[in-house]
Design a protein around this motif. Structure first.
Motif, PDB file in Angstrom:
ATOM      1  N   MET A   1      31.557  62.026  33.449  1.00 24.36           N
ATOM      2  CA  MET A   1      30.684  62.242  34.587  1.00 24.36           C
ATOM      3  C   MET A   1      30.425  60.898  35.260  1.00 24.36           C
ATOM      4  O   MET A   1      30.108  59.924  34.584  1.00 24.36           O
ATOM      5  CB  MET A   1      29.371  62.845  34.095  1.00 24.36           C
TER       6      MET A   1
ATOM      7  N   LYS B   1      18.700  60.078  37.785  1.00 30.84           N
ATOM      8  CA  LYS B   1      18.386  61.006  36.697  1.00 30.84           C
ATOM      9  C   LYS B   1      18.443  62.452  37.168  1.00 30.84           C
ATOM     10  O   LYS B   1      18.937  63.333  36.460  1.00 30.84           O
ATOM     11  CB  LYS B   1      17.004  60.697  36.111  1.00 30.84           C
TER      12      LYS B   1
ATOM     13  N   GLU C   1      22.111  63.402  37.588  1.00 33.49           N
ATOM     14  CA  GLU C   1      22.708  63.593  36.265  1.00 33.49           C
ATOM     15  C   GLU C   1      22.321  64.945  35.678  1.00 33.49           C
ATOM     16  O   GLU C   1      23.152  65.634  35.084  1.00 33.49           O
ATOM     17  CB  GLU C   1      22.288  62.463  35.322  1.00 33.49           C
ATOM     18  N   LYS C   2      21.068  65.339  35.865  1.00 32.11           N
ATOM     19  CA  LYS C   2      20.599  66.631  35.353  1.00 32.11           C
ATOM     20  C   LYS C   2      21.319  67.783  36.051  1.00 32.11           C
ATOM     21  O   LYS C   2      21.766  68.732  35.396  1.00 32.11           O
ATOM     22  CB  LYS C   2      19.086  66.759  35.557  1.00 32.11           C
TER      23      LYS C   2
ATOM     24  N   ALA D   1      24.271  67.681  37.465  1.00 32.17           N
ATOM     25  CA  ALA D   1      25.671  67.661  37.010  1.00 32.17           C
ATOM     26  C   ALA D   1      25.791  68.215  35.599  1.00 32.17           C
ATOM     27  O   ALA D   1      26.730  68.967  35.294  1.00 32.17           O
ATOM     28  CB  ALA D   1      26.225  66.238  37.082  1.00 32.17           C
ATOM     29  N   GLN D   2      24.844  67.855  34.727  1.00 25.90           N
ATOM     30  CA  GLN D   2      24.868  68.365  33.352  1.00 25.90           C
ATOM     31  C   GLN D   2      24.685  69.880  33.335  1.00 25.90           C
ATOM     32  O   GLN D   2      25.353  70.579  32.570  1.00 25.90           O
ATOM     33  CB  GLN D   2      23.788  67.681  32.511  1.00 25.90           C
ATOM     34  N   GLU D   3      23.811  70.404  34.167  1.00 25.86           N
ATOM     35  CA  GLU D   3      23.614  71.854  34.251  1.00 25.86           C
ATOM     36  C   GLU D   3      24.900  72.551  34.695  1.00 25.86           C
ATOM     37  O   GLU D   3      25.258  73.608  34.170  1.00 25.86           O
ATOM     38  CB  GLU D   3      22.468  72.183  35.204  1.00 25.86           C
TER      39      GLU D   3
ATOM     40  N   ALA E   1      27.949  71.415  34.192  1.00 16.31           N
ATOM     41  CA  ALA E   1      28.890  71.308  33.075  1.00 16.31           C
ATOM     42  C   ALA E   1      28.581  72.308  31.968  1.00 16.31           C
ATOM     43  O   ALA E   1      29.493  72.760  31.261  1.00 16.31           O
ATOM     44  CB  ALA E   1      28.885  69.881  32.528  1.00 16.31           C
ATOM     45  N   GLU E   2      27.320  72.680  31.826  1.00 12.16           N
ATOM     46  CA  GLU E   2      26.933  73.667  30.811  1.00 12.16           C
ATOM     47  C   GLU E   2      27.259  75.090  31.264  1.00 12.16           C
ATOM     48  O   GLU E   2      27.526  75.952  30.431  1.00 12.16           O
ATOM     49  CB  GLU E   2      25.446  73.535  30.497  1.00 12.16           C
TER      50      GLU E   2
ATOM     51  N   ASP F   1      35.395  67.245  34.259  1.00 11.01           N
ATOM     52  CA  ASP F   1      34.751  66.059  34.808  1.00 11.01           C
ATOM     53  C   ASP F   1      34.000  66.426  36.083  1.00 11.01           C
ATOM     54  O   ASP F   1      34.296  67.439  36.721  1.00 11.01           O
ATOM     55  CB  ASP F   1      35.804  64.995  35.119  1.00 11.01           C
TER      56      ASP F   1
ATOM     57  N   THR G   1      34.934  68.207  41.273  1.00  6.66           N
ATOM     58  CA  THR G   1      34.885  68.867  39.970  1.00  6.66           C
ATOM     59  C   THR G   1      36.315  69.095  39.497  1.00  6.66           C
ATOM     60  O   THR G   1      37.213  69.329  40.303  1.00  6.66           O
ATOM     61  CB  THR G   1      34.157  70.223  40.036  1.00  6.66           C
TER      62      THR G   1
END
Length: 147
Positions: free
Chosen positions: A1, A58, A61-62, A64-66, A68-69, A75, A96
């Protein structure tokens, strides 16, 4: 990421090429680039974008992490600019990568919708008649409901 918040312009072609080169075993890469829209007939002089360093990264990042989940991603790249930007300048880029195109497209749309409505950026349009902060739009909030 890879998450970047920056004032400097970015090279769309170079960023897309570098992102693609890092992907192993991925069958789909989706990119989107947001551009400063003119208000019509050259009325927009500039858009000023402000943010809080640290907090903004931050939040991105959150988001993007959501993504990815929720989807099977190899990536994610998010580049978002701040500062004074002129009409037709690139504001942001999302990329993506996934083994399958549906995941790459859906994750990119999710990222774009949440960046538009939930990322902590404040935008002011500067025109010949003055300046105004950009208010949240109903259609942007509605777009979030599908997720």
């Amino acid at each position: 990421m890879d998450i970047r918040v920056q004032t400097d312009p970015f090279d769309l072609g170079a960023e897309a090429t570098a992102f693609a080169a890092r992907q192993q075993g991925m069958g789909a890469i989706v990119t989107f680039t947001g551009v400063v829209r003119d208000l019509g007939e050259g009325a927009l002089h500039a858009m000023e974008i402000e943010h809080y360093p640290g907090m903004t990264e931050k939040a991105l990042e959150k988001i993007a992490q959501e993504a990815a989940e929720r989807w099977s991603l190899g990536d994610v790249l998010i580049i978002h600019r701040h500062g004074m930007l002129r009409a037709s300048e690139m504001i942001m880029m999302v990329a993506t990568a996934s083994r399958h195109r549906a995941d790459a497209f859906q994750a990119a749309e999710y990222l774009m919708d949440f960046l538009k409505s939930r990322a902590p950026f404040w935008k002011k349009e500067i025109s010949g008649s003055g300046s105004d902060w950009v208010a949240a739009r109903t259609e942007d909030e509605e777009a979030l409901k599908r997720w």
